[in-house]
Design an enzyme around this catalytic site. Structure first.
Site, PDB file in Angstrom:
ATOM      1  N   ASP A  39      -8.445  -4.873   4.580  1.00  0.00           N
ATOM      2  CA  ASP A  39      -7.920  -4.332   3.068  1.00  0.00           C
ATOM      3  C   ASP A  39      -7.998  -2.678   3.416  1.00  0.00           C
ATOM      4  O   ASP A  39      -9.023  -1.204   3.207  1.00  0.00           O
ATOM      5  CB  ASP A  39      -8.653  -4.062   2.328  1.00  0.00           C
ATOM      6  CG  ASP A  39      -7.874  -3.989   1.332  1.00  0.00           C
ATOM      7  OD1 ASP A  39      -7.770  -3.256   1.238  1.00  0.00           O
ATOM      8  OD2 ASP A  39      -8.398  -4.893  -0.344  1.00  0.00           O
ATOM      9  N   ASP A 105      13.727   4.421   4.372  1.00  0.00           N
ATOM     10  CA  ASP A 105      14.739   5.167   3.859  1.00  0.00           C
ATOM     11  C   ASP A 105      14.118   5.153   2.282  1.00  0.00           C
ATOM     12  O   ASP A 105      15.324   6.362   2.133  1.00  0.00           O
ATOM     13  CB  ASP A 105      16.191   4.408   4.294  1.00  0.00           C
ATOM     14  CG  ASP A 105      16.201   2.852   3.066  1.00  0.00           C
ATOM     15  OD1 ASP A 105      14.468   2.627   3.824  1.00  0.00           O
ATOM     16  OD2 ASP A 105      16.901   2.865   3.686  1.00  0.00           O
ATOM     17  N   TYR A 128       7.980   2.551  -5.097  1.00  0.00           N
ATOM     18  CA  TYR A 128       7.858   2.604  -4.051  1.00  0.00           C
ATOM     19  C   TYR A 128       7.894   3.853  -2.991  1.00  0.00           C
ATOM     20  O   TYR A 128       7.144   4.223  -2.287  1.00  0.00           O
ATOM     21  CB  TYR A 128       8.108   1.051  -3.568  1.00  0.00           C
ATOM     22  CG  TYR A 128       8.867   1.093  -2.413  1.00  0.00           C
ATOM     23  CD1 TYR A 128       7.513   0.257  -1.324  1.00  0.00           C
ATOM     24  CD2 TYR A 128      10.037   0.632  -1.477  1.00  0.00           C
ATOM     25  CE1 TYR A 128       7.307  -0.435   0.089  1.00  0.00           C
ATOM     26  CE2 TYR A 128      10.080   1.212   0.233  1.00  0.00           C
ATOM     27  CZ  TYR A 128       8.693   0.148   0.408  1.00  0.00           C
ATOM     28  OH  TYR A 128       9.423   0.958   2.014  1.00  0.00           O
TER      29      TYR A 128
HETATM   30  N1  LIG Z   1      11.127  -4.438   4.656  1.00  0.00           N
HETATM   31  C1  LIG Z   1      12.170  -3.327   4.494  1.00  0.00           C
HETATM   32  O1  LIG Z   1      13.542  -3.506   4.954  1.00  0.00           O
HETATM   33  C2  LIG Z   1      11.498  -2.561   5.302  1.00  0.00           C
HETATM   34  C3  LIG Z   1      12.661  -1.215   4.833  1.00  0.00           C
HETATM   35  C4  LIG Z   1      11.556   0.335   5.296  1.00  0.00           C
HETATM   36  C5  LIG Z   1      10.852   0.464   5.287  1.00  0.00           C
HETATM   37  N2  LIG Z   1       9.651  -0.544   5.620  1.00  0.00           N
HETATM   38  C6  LIG Z   1       8.309  -0.433   5.897  1.00  0.00           C
HETATM   39  O2  LIG Z   1       8.234  -1.263   6.670  1.00  0.00           O
HETATM   40  C7  LIG Z   1       6.871  -1.376   6.859  1.00  0.00           C
HETATM   41  C8  LIG Z   1       6.327  -3.459   6.663  1.00  0.00           C
HETATM   42  O3  LIG Z   1       7.015  -3.585   5.826  1.00  0.00           O
HETATM   43  P1  LIG Z   1       7.457  -5.046   5.698  1.00  0.00           P
HETATM   44  O4  LIG Z   1       8.746  -5.439   5.716  1.00  0.00           O
HETATM   45  O5  LIG Z   1       6.590  -5.338   7.207  1.00  0.00           O
HETATM   46  O6  LIG Z   1       6.271  -5.572   4.780  1.00  0.00           O
HETATM   47  P2  LIG Z   1       5.249  -6.978   4.352  1.00  0.00           P
HETATM   48  O7  LIG Z   1       6.339  -7.956   5.476  1.00  0.00           O
HETATM   49  O8  LIG Z   1       6.038  -6.596   3.106  1.00  0.00           O
HETATM   50  O9  LIG Z   1       4.352  -6.526   5.657  1.00  0.00           O
HETATM   51  C9  LIG Z   1       3.464  -5.593   4.953  1.00  0.00           C
HETATM   52  C10 LIG Z   1       2.085  -5.801   5.008  1.00  0.00           C
HETATM   53  O10 LIG Z   1       0.841  -5.191   4.603  1.00  0.00           O
HETATM   54  C11 LIG Z   1      -0.277  -6.039   3.953  1.00  0.00           C
HETATM   55  N3  LIG Z   1      -1.547  -5.434   2.883  1.00  0.00           N
HETATM   56  C12 LIG Z   1      -0.384  -5.370   1.601  1.00  0.00           C
HETATM   57  N4  LIG Z   1      -1.656  -4.506   0.621  1.00  0.00           N
HETATM   58  C13 LIG Z   1      -2.412  -4.381   2.131  1.00  0.00           C
HETATM   59  C14 LIG Z   1      -3.921  -3.294   1.691  1.00  0.00           C
HETATM   60  N5  LIG Z   1      -4.520  -3.179   0.724  1.00  0.00           N
HETATM   61  N6  LIG Z   1      -4.445  -3.338   3.168  1.00  0.00           N
HETATM   62  C15 LIG Z   1      -4.014  -3.775   4.748  1.00  0.00           C
HETATM   63  N7  LIG Z   1      -2.915  -4.708   4.102  1.00  0.00           N
HETATM   64  C16 LIG Z   1      -2.198  -4.544   2.901  1.00  0.00           C
HETATM   65  C17 LIG Z   1       0.596  -6.890   2.908  1.00  0.00           C
HETATM   66  O11 LIG Z   1      -0.692  -8.397   2.823  1.00  0.00           O
HETATM   67  P3  LIG Z   1       0.080  -9.318   2.030  1.00  0.00           P
HETATM   68  O12 LIG Z   1       1.033 -10.105   2.587  1.00  0.00           O
HETATM   69  O13 LIG Z   1      -1.488 -10.240   1.683  1.00  0.00           O
HETATM   70  O14 LIG Z   1       0.156  -8.377   0.714  1.00  0.00           O
HETATM   71  C18 LIG Z   1       1.863  -7.065   4.292  1.00  0.00           C
HETATM   72  O15 LIG Z   1       0.963  -8.714   5.018  1.00  0.00           O
HETATM   73  C19 LIG Z   1       6.582  -1.013   5.516  1.00  0.00           C
HETATM   74  O16 LIG Z   1       5.043   0.245   5.946  1.00  0.00           O
HETATM   75  C20 LIG Z   1       6.893  -0.860   4.517  1.00  0.00           C
HETATM   76  O17 LIG Z   1       7.531   0.715   4.274  1.00  0.00           O
HETATM   77  C21 LIG Z   1       9.610  -1.946   5.530  1.00  0.00           C
END
Ligand SMILES: NC(=O)c1ccc[n+]([C@@H]2O[C@H](COP(=O)([O-])OP(=O)(O)OC[C@H]3O[C@@H](n4cnc5c(N)ncnc54)[C@H](OP(=O)(O)O)[C@@H]3O)[C@@H](O)[C@H]2O)c1
Length: 286
Positions: A39, A105, A128
């Site tokens: 975490d 973005d 966010y």
């Molecule tokens: N999705 C998009 O379209 C998008 C666009 C631009 C940038 N991003 C960035 O890309 C990155 C990855 O995004 P993603 O789409 O893969 O999101 P995601 O599927 O929600 O993955 C994020 C992961 O972080 C974990 N997490 C949350 N709180 C945590 C904590 N306190 N300690 C450790 N792990 C924790 C979550 O676990 P839980 O499932 O248990 O909560 C989840 O597995 C992020 O930095 C996001 O801001 C995403």
């Protein structure tokens, strides 16, 4: 050095899982830690874990990513994306590793009408976006050298995303309504993971905008998904204001890839080619 020891935070998330697989396939030693294993909001756990594994590179993909809920859970969003990233950056500094911080973005306000360069002044519209920007500020404050990778509109085989939602909707409905006044670049997690895999082999530090090339509206994206998946679904365009959504989203978030191209990397393929490739494999395996 051809292979590295890489620690991935948030490795059970959509992008973290993809990065894990891509790096492992490339022969790197990868330590994937989901929230259960680490975490990031507990600073001593972050430091102890990083010291225990002593990675060459940390890819920080863990984040609070629920854009709408963040409006009501401001404290939690900042705790994970701001303070959590500070913990990661401090521990990276202590163990002298390379850091890749994945950002978004959504740190921009969407007012631009041409692709957004890396040095554009951020001005997030949502909690966010603000919390992710705070993470960036900590990375820049704490570390001299770092990779910040801002990306957009992610989809891939893991986790929930727009492509999967459209495919599921297409199985149940003949008609879906999608906004046609927000523009961006859909990005396949596989392509982003490959790009990050290239970056970590270099010392070309800095802030990168990485997305598939080309751009579209969510409406055009949906139409392409159904066309490529061979599903007969009518996509009805609508305006953002017709959807009551707690968080404001940027109207325009097409990222310019100046730093990436300037450092000699090959432009990432067009989003429609990536989507076609993804769907071909995803639809066969599901
Ligand atoms: N999705 C998009 O379209 C998008 C666009 C631009 C940038 N991003 C960035 O890309 C990155 C990855 O995004 P993603 O789409 O893969 O999101 P995601 O599927 O929600 O993955 C994020 C992961 O972080 C974990 N997490 C949350 N709180 C945590 C904590 N306190 N300690 C450790 N792990 C924790 C979550 O676990 P839980 O499932 O248990 O909560 C989840 O597995 C992020 O930095 C996001 O801001 C995403």
């Amino acid at each position: 050095m051809d292979t590295l020891k890489v620690l991935v935070t948030g490795s059970r998330g959509q992008l973290g899982k993809e990065i894990y697989h891509v790096l492992e396939k490339a022969g790197h030693q990868v330590i994937g830690l989901g929230r259960q294993q680490l975490d990031i909001t507990i600073s001593e756990d972050v430091l102890n874990t990083f010291k225990k594994y002593s990675p060459d590179v940390v890819i920080h993909a863990a984040a609070y990513t629920d854009v709408n809920n963040a409006e009501n859970e401001q404290e939690e969003a900042f705790k994970v994306n701001g303070a959590g990233t500070k913990n990661v950056a401090l521990a990276v500094h202590e163990i002298k590793a390379k850091l890749v911080y994945v950002s978004t973005d959504y740190i921009f306000n969407g007012a631009s009408r041409s692709p957004i360069p890396e040095d554009t002044e951020p001005s997030p519209l949502s909690v966010y976006g603000q919390s992710k920007l705070e993470g960036e500020k900590y990375v820049k404050e704490i570390l001299e050298d770092f990779f910040i990778v801002r990306t957009s509109w992610l989809y891939g085989q893991f986790g929930n995303n727009f492509v999967k939602k459209m495919l599921e909707a297409g199985d149940r409905l003949q008609k879906v309504t999608v906004v046609d006044d927000q523009f961006g670049s859909p990005t396949y997690t596989g392509d982003l993971a490959e790009a990050i895999a290239k970056l970590i082999m270099t010392d070309k530090y800095g802030t990168y905008h990485l997305s598939n090339s080309g751009s579209c509206s969510w409406y055009e994206f949906a139409k392409k998904i159904f066309e490529l998946a061979d599903k007969e679904v009518t996509v009805v365009p609508c305006k953002t204001e017709e959807f009551k959504s707690p968080a404001k989203r940027p109207e325009y978030s097409i990222l310019e890839h100046g730093k990436w191209k300037g450092n000699g990397f090959e432009e990432i393929r067009h989003w429609s080619n990536a989507l076609e490739d993804f769907l071909t494999h995803y639809l066969i395996s599901s």
